[in-house]
Structures are given as C-alpha cells and as structure tokens.
Motif scaffolding. Structure first.
Motif, PDB file in Angstrom:
ATOM      1  N   GLY A 613      -1.050 -36.746  36.991  1.00  0.00           N
ATOM      2  CA  GLY A 613      -0.023 -36.667  38.017  1.00  0.00           C
ATOM      3  C   GLY A 613       0.112 -37.930  38.831  1.00  0.00           C
ATOM      4  N   THR A 687       0.391 -50.295  46.326  1.00  0.00           N
ATOM      5  CA  THR A 687      -0.861 -49.607  46.685  1.00  0.00           C
ATOM      6  C   THR A 687      -1.920 -49.632  45.584  1.00  0.00           C
ATOM      7  N   GLN A 688      -1.555 -50.124  44.386  1.00  0.00           N
ATOM      8  CA  GLN A 688      -2.548 -50.056  43.302  1.00  0.00           C
ATOM      9  C   GLN A 688      -2.777 -51.425  42.674  1.00  0.00           C
ATOM     10  N   LYS A 699     -11.356 -37.396  41.314  1.00  0.00           N
ATOM     11  CA  LYS A 699     -10.348 -36.414  41.696  1.00  0.00           C
ATOM     12  C   LYS A 699     -10.287 -36.419  43.213  1.00  0.00           C
ATOM     13  N   PRO A 705      -8.126 -37.730  50.534  1.00  0.00           N
ATOM     14  CA  PRO A 705      -7.952 -38.461  49.262  1.00  0.00           C
ATOM     15  C   PRO A 705      -9.178 -39.347  48.997  1.00  0.00           C
ATOM     16  N   LYS A 708      -9.038 -42.988  50.124  1.00  0.00           N
ATOM     17  CA  LYS A 708      -9.169 -43.135  51.583  1.00  0.00           C
ATOM     18  C   LYS A 708     -10.652 -43.026  51.970  1.00  0.00           C
ATOM     19  N   ASP A 711     -12.568 -46.079  51.023  1.00  0.00           N
ATOM     20  CA  ASP A 711     -12.138 -47.112  51.971  1.00  0.00           C
ATOM     21  C   ASP A 711     -12.901 -46.946  53.294  1.00  0.00           C
TER      22      ASP A 711
HETATM   23  N1  EPU Z   1      -5.717 -44.663  51.027  1.00  0.00           N
HETATM   24  C1  EPU Z   1      -6.476 -45.413  51.856  1.00  0.00           C
HETATM   25  N2  EPU Z   1      -7.243 -46.406  51.314  1.00  0.00           N
HETATM   26  C2  EPU Z   1      -7.228 -46.659  50.037  1.00  0.00           C
HETATM   27  C3  EPU Z   1      -6.463 -45.882  49.159  1.00  0.00           C
HETATM   28  C4  EPU Z   1      -5.693 -44.872  49.686  1.00  0.00           C
HETATM   29  O1  EPU Z   1      -6.503 -45.210  53.061  1.00  0.00           O
HETATM   30  O2  EPU Z   1      -7.953 -47.580  49.607  1.00  0.00           O
HETATM   31  C5  EPU Z   1      -4.882 -43.615  51.586  1.00  0.00           C
HETATM   32  C6  EPU Z   1      -3.369 -43.889  51.404  1.00  0.00           C
HETATM   33  O3  EPU Z   1      -2.866 -44.697  52.414  1.00  0.00           O
HETATM   34  C7  EPU Z   1      -2.799 -42.499  51.404  1.00  0.00           C
HETATM   35  C8  EPU Z   1      -3.912 -41.633  50.783  1.00  0.00           C
HETATM   36  O4  EPU Z   1      -5.101 -42.392  50.888  1.00  0.00           O
HETATM   37  O5  EPU Z   1      -2.558 -42.071  52.700  1.00  0.00           O
HETATM   38  C9  EPU Z   1      -3.632 -41.259  49.340  1.00  0.00           C
HETATM   39  O6  EPU Z   1      -3.476 -42.447  48.580  1.00  0.00           O
HETATM   40  P1  EPU Z   1      -2.344 -42.603  47.477  1.00  0.00           P
HETATM   41  O7  EPU Z   1      -1.017 -42.270  48.073  1.00  0.00           O
HETATM   42  O8  EPU Z   1      -2.497 -43.939  46.865  1.00  0.00           O
HETATM   43  O9  EPU Z   1      -2.608 -41.453  46.481  1.00  0.00           O
HETATM   44  P2  EPU Z   1      -3.939 -41.038  45.709  1.00  0.00           P
HETATM   45  O10 EPU Z   1      -4.173 -39.619  46.005  1.00  0.00           O
HETATM   46  O11 EPU Z   1      -5.040 -41.959  45.960  1.00  0.00           O
HETATM   47  C10 EPU Z   1      -2.635 -40.212  43.635  1.00  0.00           C
HETATM   48  C11 EPU Z   1      -3.028 -40.146  42.207  1.00  0.00           C
HETATM   49  C12 EPU Z   1      -2.669 -41.446  41.486  1.00  0.00           C
HETATM   50  C13 EPU Z   1      -1.186 -41.739  41.649  1.00  0.00           C
HETATM   51  C14 EPU Z   1      -0.912 -41.826  43.127  1.00  0.00           C
HETATM   52  C15 EPU Z   1       0.541 -42.159  43.429  1.00  0.00           C
HETATM   53  C16 EPU Z   1      -5.051 -38.796  42.144  1.00  0.00           C
HETATM   54  C17 EPU Z   1      -6.538 -38.756  42.044  1.00  0.00           C
HETATM   55  N3  EPU Z   1      -4.471 -39.968  42.147  1.00  0.00           N
HETATM   56  O12 EPU Z   1      -3.460 -41.208  44.226  1.00  0.00           O
HETATM   57  O13 EPU Z   1      -2.896 -41.237  40.146  1.00  0.00           O
HETATM   58  O14 EPU Z   1      -0.806 -42.925  41.007  1.00  0.00           O
HETATM   59  O15 EPU Z   1      -1.265 -40.581  43.716  1.00  0.00           O
HETATM   60  O16 EPU Z   1       1.335 -41.067  43.224  1.00  0.00           O
HETATM   61  O17 EPU Z   1      -4.426 -37.745  42.201  1.00  0.00           O
HETATM   62  C18 EPU Z   1      -4.566 -41.457  38.549  1.00  0.00           C
HETATM   63  O18 EPU Z   1      -4.606 -40.246  38.514  1.00  0.00           O
HETATM   64  O19 EPU Z   1      -5.275 -42.165  37.781  1.00  0.00           O
HETATM   65  C19 EPU Z   1      -3.697 -42.099  39.476  1.00  0.00           C
HETATM   66  C20 EPU Z   1      -3.681 -43.411  39.644  1.00  0.00           C
END
Ligand code: EPU
Length: 785
Positions: A613, A687-688, A699, A705, A708, A711
C-alpha cells in the motif's frame, strides 16, 4: 616431510632378506598411514601374499573399507599397542618421526621400512617393470598392466590410484612373471628399485621441496637407470629424458620424431579418442585407436606399445587392449556429459600437466573452457609461480582458489591470490580468485553457458567442487527442459542483483518461466524432487540473507506474466507486471483509483502477497479477482469476497503462487488522474530516499508510524557497515554500496531493541526476510544456462 636422517636408527633389512620376508614367508605386518593411495596398494599386495595385515590412519577411506573386507585390521588412530605384535612396520613418507607406532618400533628394535623399500623388495621377486616420470605415470603404468594382462602375461601391478579397468590399485598374480609398478620420484625413493625394465616418460623440475635442483633429480634417475638390468624405454620428444637416458646402453626410444625407434604418425585427435599409425623403425605395425584423449596420451601409449612389443605381445592384442583402456580416476575423468555441458576432472597440478590438460580440453571442441584450479603445496606454488602464470592461456575463464597444503605448512605470501595475479599479469582477462574453496563451484556455475566445458584441476580436493556442480547441473538441465527455449535457468544467481536492496547470497537454481503452464510444471517438479521452491518478483520487499536460497527460486517474468489486458473498467495483469505500470495503464484508459500504485516498486505477485500500500490505499481495495496456482500446480480463480486479507498480509499466497490479478478502476477525467499521480510522485520525491532500499522496513505499529518512531529515537543516519538508516525517512534502510544482509539485519535489530527499550513498541518487519545465514555472496558475471 619425514627426513631420512630422522629415522636413521630404525633397522632396515637388507634388500634380498626383505624380499624373501615379504614374498616367500608370511608374517604380521602393520602399515602406518594405510589410507593413502600408495599405502593401500601395498596393503592389498601383502594381503594377497598371505600376510596378516593391520594398518592405521587418521582417516578412513573407500580403500580402507575395501581392504577391511579382504582382511585388513584397520585402526583409525595411530596407537602403539595396535602394532606391538607386528613383525614389520611399513610407513608412508607423510608419517613423521614422532608417530607413536614408528617410535615404538624404533624403541623395540622392530624393523620398519618405507613404502618404496617394501615395494622395491616385492618387485624384486618378479621381473620388475618400473614406470617413472613427472607426468602421466599412473595412466601409463595402468595402461601397461592392462595391455600385458590382455596379452596373457598375468602381470602383477601397483599403481598410485584407483583404476576401474584394472579393478584395484594393486594386484599380485601368482601365475605371471612381471610386476608393473609406478615409481614415485617425489622423495628420491626411485633409487631403491632394481627393475628389469624402466620406462621414463619425462623428467623435469618438480618436487623442489625435496630436490635442490634438476641436477639432483637427474642424479636419482641416473642411479635408477644404472640399476635397471634389462631395457630402458624413454620418450625421445622429452629433452631431459633423451639427454639422461640416451647415453645408456640397451635403450629404446619412442615419440613423434623420425629418429624414434617406435613412432606415431598421422595423429588424429578427436573428441575423446586419438587415432594414429605406429612404426617400429621402417616397419609399419598398424593403426591404433586410443580411447583416452590428448596428445600426451598418444606418447604414453607409444611407450606402452614399445615395451609390450619388446616383451613379445602381438601388436593386434596391444591395439585391442589400448582401445579398451579407460582412464584412471581423476585423469581427464568425465563427471558430467550432456549436449550442452561437459564437466571434466583432472589431477594436473604442475604447469606442464595443466597446459597439456587444457590443450586436450580445448581439442574436445566445446565453445569455452572454464577452469577451477586449486594449487597444490606451498613449495610447488612458490617455485613455479611464473610458469603457473603462463599455464592457463587455453582457458577462457579461470577461478583460482587457495593452496591445498598437503602435509606442508604455509609459506607467508604464497597464496592462490599470488597465482591469480601472475595469470592476470601474463595478460589473461578471465581470471578471478575465490579464497573460499566451498564457493568455487558457485563462481564457475554462475558463469556457465551452453557449450561450456568445465575443468577442475589440482591434486587436492577441488574435484569435490566439480561434483557439487555436476549434481546441481543435473537438476538445472531438468529445469531447463521444463521452461524450454524461452525460459531461463541459471545456477547460483546472486540475489543481490534481483532485490532492490542489493543484498543477498545466491539462488541455487534461478528459473524464469514465461507462462502459467511451465510455472505449474515447475511446482510439480519441485514437489516430486523434494526441492524447496521460492518465488521472487521484483525483489522490492525482500531481504535475502547472505547464504542465499537453497532450492528453486522462480522469477515469473516476461511472456504471459508481463501481460496487461484492459477490458472496460477492469485491468488484468500478470504476476510480473510492475504496479507502477498498472497505474499508467489505468491513466491511458481514463481509470482512476490506481494512482497510488505509481509509488510502489514491486510487481503484482509481491503486491498481492503482502497487500502492499501507499498514499492511504492498499492493493486489495482495487482487486476484484485473482488467479493462482496451488501446491500441486493446479490453477484457481477467486473473487475478492472469497479472500481473507489483512494489513500487509494475504495468507492465501503464503503457500500458493500468484499468476495474475484483475483490478477495477473508476472512470474519471485525465486531469484528475494526472493530478493524483503527481501528488503520489511528489510525496515520494520529497519524503523518501532514492538510494537502494527495500521500501519501508517495518510495518506501522498502531500507535505511531514506524518512520516517525525511528526519527524520534534519533536513529536516522545510524549505520552498521554500509547499511544505514535514511536521513530522509526513518523507515527506510539504504544500502550505501556493498552492504551485506548481515549488516542490514544487525541494524534492524538495533532499531527494534531501541524501540522496545525506549518506547515499549514491538516493531515488526514488513520486509520479508529469507534465506540462509552465511557471509558473502556468489560470483561475478553470469550468462544463461
Ligand atoms: N515521519 C517522520 N519522520 C520520518 C518519516 C516519517 O516524522 O523519518 C512522519 C511523516 O511526516 C508522517 C508519518 O511519519 O507524518 C508517516 O510517514 P509517511 O507519510 O511517509 O508514511 P509511512 O507510513 O511512513 C506509508 C507506507 C509507504 C508509502 C507511504 C506513502 C507503510 C509501512 N509505509 O509510509 O510504503 O510509500 O506510506 O504513501 O505503510 C512500503 O510499504 O514499502 C512503503 C514505502
């Protein structure tokens, strides 16, 4: 090595007395180091001569097992008490003076003799024929014994290896008058023999751990020639042999030149046989077909023809016997032969032998010659480093491993790397060094291409690597038959090349089927053969351990697996289609709802398996049906409402294999779709990381998250080796170049421990961790099998 001076106190019986003791009386005799190829031959002779024979060795071997069935009392330890009753002790040159049995014999005044002394004494009971030379003596002595046997002379024999055509490495025939033996020049003991006839194959610098120079070697050979009562046969094409033997009386020479007494002309070397015509002086004796390959064996056979003819064996009998003759083990021994591959093992370990064997390998007519070489002994490697550098010109690819020391201790700076460097310095472009012997088969296997001949070379245990390759090749060829011309099969494919993280050891069998039917057949084959089967798609959510994956790794890609069909609002895509491609196919059909797939690096198979996802969406929100193969290879179609799906988890595909899926989009206008695609791209870009990664490692736990969390724990940029937490996104571990799976796993572990200790959160990996743990990875370039 045991020096003679160490053993000077051990009483040695006078030669004739020892001959009588060994061949006309029966006694209790103990052999120290009985498992060795030379010593086991003596044990066999003594048993046949009626002695009560015992033997000790730290190793048990096929030979000791065979001899035990004939009456040998074998001890897998050198204990003095096991030999106290022996009337005589015979010891191998590899036995040190402090060996407990030898020490006991010395202290008790028990007679103890070296192997060659015993052999020389046994030989003296018959008309001895000694075969000597640096190269080819096992083959030639076996050939001689075989030809004389076929000629009805009932020879006894002693050769230094197992010879299938002779039955055993030694044999005492009470009926015959002749005794054919291979003389070992390595420790100077050929000077102990008083044969009737001597056949000298070649003489050159060798065993420089024992001899200071060629002059010392020459001295020992001259002594032997002086002790030969009958005829001396030598190869006239060998300059040293000619110089040393030529001046003795009673000589008969053989070779390719006109001056030879016995000569071969019209030599025709083909696949595995040689044909040639033999002349004795001006008289044409006739044609010979030899069933062992190589020009050097034509010469060896000529020596045998000369000798057998002089002993009165009719030429026709010699010819029939030579055609029937098959090789000694480990002398151009064919381990695997198919129209596509030929695997050959050879004992060659001296530069001259290597050149001759490679020349033979080249003449077989396969496309390429790939060679694995294990240098033998530090002293030889050091003495011939330059010659080794020039010995591999006929090989297309060479993998050098480390030195097999035999009984020697290492010499600083003398390594396999040194030889690889010499070969490269000589201008060879296809040489590599593999310090791990147990990985040599992987390096060579991964280079394999249809039409290759693989040669293992060395007197140590390199042949085991070829045997492993041969066993795997049998399976690889079966797999190739299943996937056909279009499919691809590779051995030991490094999975680091097939995962986005760029780490991971090799896949034992890497297979790319192109359609559902071959995939199903592969599943059935693995089930039948009890082989593990693992499926890899884009390898984007995968962490393969450094030991790689055992069994068959299926990569469904190309052909049907890459097809996309759009019908109305539905898109059907094969398991190998990238999710990104579906996002763009949907755009071209003005379908919305699939834009998020743009941001997923994986393919359909993997996307389904883990319910991938992004952007708040997940795969199964768009899926309307899937097609998969079960463990028997039977296809099934299932609708979405029949499927149990969880966050990042789809249990059905844990033990079944995705073939395709149908997704539903919602009709929309192009701008809206573009806008959503852009939003996803923008999110990813900002962001990536773009560095090599496996996407999110963990997960997202319910509470926060994972990115986060990492971080906040201050772990960004923390690293183990070349594995590092991205500074852009805390849930990404990036490969800074050359990271290992072990490093990745250590970093993951560190993060998990910190999350648990500081926040009480149990992080669970999203990335799939598979394979065997072992450091390193498989070989360099590859081509398809
Ligand atoms: N955040 C931080 N620091 C960080 C990274 C993230 O504070 O170093 C915060 C962001 O600012 C945000 C929250 O954490 O408020 C969530 O971060 P993000 O929006 O990047 O989403 P994620 O949950 O980390 C999920 C999927 C990704 C997908 C992104 C974008 C999972 C485990 N990961 O990441 O999927 O690309 O959303 O939709 O569900 C993957 O599964 O391999 C993957 C890359």
């Amino acid at each position: 090595m045991t020096k003679e001076s160490d053993l000077s106190e051990v009483p040695v019986r006078p030669k004739d007395e020892l001959a009588k003791f060994l061949t006309r009386e029966t006694h209790r005799i103990h052999l120290i180091g009985v498992a060795g190829s030379g010593m086991s031959g003596i044990a066999g002779l003594l048993i046949q001569l009626g002695h009560t024979v015992s033997g000790s060795d730290k190793l048990e071997s096929q030979e000791t097992k065979r001899l035990e069935r004939l009456g040998l009392k074998f001890f897998q330890q050198h204990r003095a008490e096991n030999a106290v009753d022996a009337d005589l002790v015979i010891y191998s040159s590899a036995i040190k003076a402090e060996n407990p049995i030898l020490k006991m014999a010395r202290e008790a005044g028990k007679p103890a003799v070296r192997r060659a002394e015993a052999l020389a004494a046994i030989m003296s009971a018959k008309h001895g024929i000694l075969i000597v030379g640096m190269h080819g003596k096992t083959t030639t002595s076996a050939m001689t014994a075989h030809v004389l046997r076929e000629g009805g002379l009932h020879p006894s024999h002693y050769v230094g290896a197992e010879i299938p055509i002779l039955g055993t490495n030694s044999h005492w025939d009470h009926q015959g008058e002749y005794f054919v033996a291979e003389g070992d020049e390595s420790d100077g003991t050929i000077a102990l023999y008083h044969p009737e006839h001597t056949l000298v194959l070649n003489i050159e610098e060798e065993h420089l751990d024992f001899y200071p120079d060629l002059a010392a070697i020459e001295k020992v050979f001259r002594q032997l020639l002086g002790q030969t009562s009958g005829k001396i046969f030598y190869c006239a094409d060998e300059p040293n042999a000619t110089r040393i033997c030529g001046s003795s009386g009673r000589v008969i020479c053989y070779g390719f030149s006109d001056e030879s007494d016995y000569r071969a002309v019209e030599i025709d070397l083909r696949n595995f046989e040689s044909r040639f015509c033999v002349y004795a002086g001006k008289a044409k004796l006739g044609e010979v077909t030899l069933s062992v390959p190589g020009e050097h064996n034509v010469r060896n056979a000529l020596g045998v023809i000369a000798l057998a003819s002089e002993l009165g064996v009719p030429f026709e009998k010699i010819v029939t016997a030579l055609t029937k003759f098959r090789h000694a083990r480990r002398r151009f021994e064919i381990k695997y032969d198919s129209p596509r591959f030929l695997l050959v093992d050879d004992y060659g370990h001296h530069p001259t032998e290597i050149k001759a064997t490679l020349k033979t390998a080249r003449s077989v007519g396969r496309k390429r010659v790939l060679t694995m070489f294990q240098p033998h002994r530090y002293s030889r490697t050091k003495a011939f480093r330059k010659e080794f550098g020039q010995a591999f010109d006929e090989a297309d690819r060479v993998v050098i491993t480390d030195i097999y020391g035999s009984s020697e201790s290492p010499i600083p700076g003398v390594t396999g790397q040194m030889i690889a460097d010499e070969i490269a310095a000589h201008g060879h472009r296809g040489v590599s060094y593999q310090p791990r012997l147990d990985w040599v088969h992987r390096d060579i296997g991964n280079m394999l291409d249809s039409g290759d001949l693989v040669l293992s070379l060395g007197a140590g245990n390199i042949h085991e690597q070829l045997s492993i390759l041969a066993a795997d090749l049998v399976i690889a060829e079966n797999l190739k038959e299943i996937v056909g011309q279009d499919g691809d099969v590779r051995l030991y494919e490094p999975l680091a090349k097939h995962t986005t993280l760029r780490v991971g050891g090799p896949a034992q069998f890497w297979v790319q089927p192109r359609n559902e039917q071959t995939f199903a057949e592969l599943i059935r084959f693995c089930r039948r053969e009890n082989l593990p089967l693992f499926v890899i798609g884009r390898g984007s959510n995968l962490l393969v351990r450094d030991g790689g994956l055992r069994g068959v790794v299926v990569h469904p890609s190309g052909g049907d697996f890459n097809r996309i069909d759009i019908r109305g609002h539905e898109i059907t895509a094969g398991a190998g289609v990238k999710l990104k491609e579906i996002a763009y196919a949907a755009r071209s059909a003005d379908l919305s709802g699939l834009e998020w797939m743009e941001g997923i690096p994986g393919a359909v198979g993997g996307g389904l398996r883990m319910n991938a996802g992004a952007m708040g969406s997940q795969t199964f929100e768009n899926v309307i049906s899937i097609r998969y193969l079960d463990l028997e290879g039977n296809p099934h179609d299932r609708k979405r409402d029949e499927l149990e799906v969880h966050y990042r988890h789809f249990p059905l595909l844990e033990s079944n294999f995705a073939v395709s899926a149908t997704f539903r989009g919602t009709p929309s206008n192009r701008e809206q779709i573009e806008a959503r695609l852009n939003e996803s791209q923008e999110k990813r870009r900002t962001t990536q990381p773009i560095a090599k990664s496996a996407g999110c490692i963990f997960k997202n736990p319910g509470s926060c998250p994972a990115g986060k969390l990492v971080d906040e724990l201050g772990l960004k940029n923390s690293a183990v080796g070349k594995a590092r937490v991205s500074e852009i996104h805390g849930n990404f571990i990036v490969n800074d170049g050359g990271a290992t799976a072990t490093e990745m796993l250590q970093l993951i572990d560190r993060i998990k421990k910190e999350a648990k200790a500081k926040r009480g959160i149990e992080l669970e990996t999203e990335v799939q961790i598979v394979g065997e743990s072992e450091a390193g990875q498989a070989g360099p370039n590859r081509t398809g099998i």
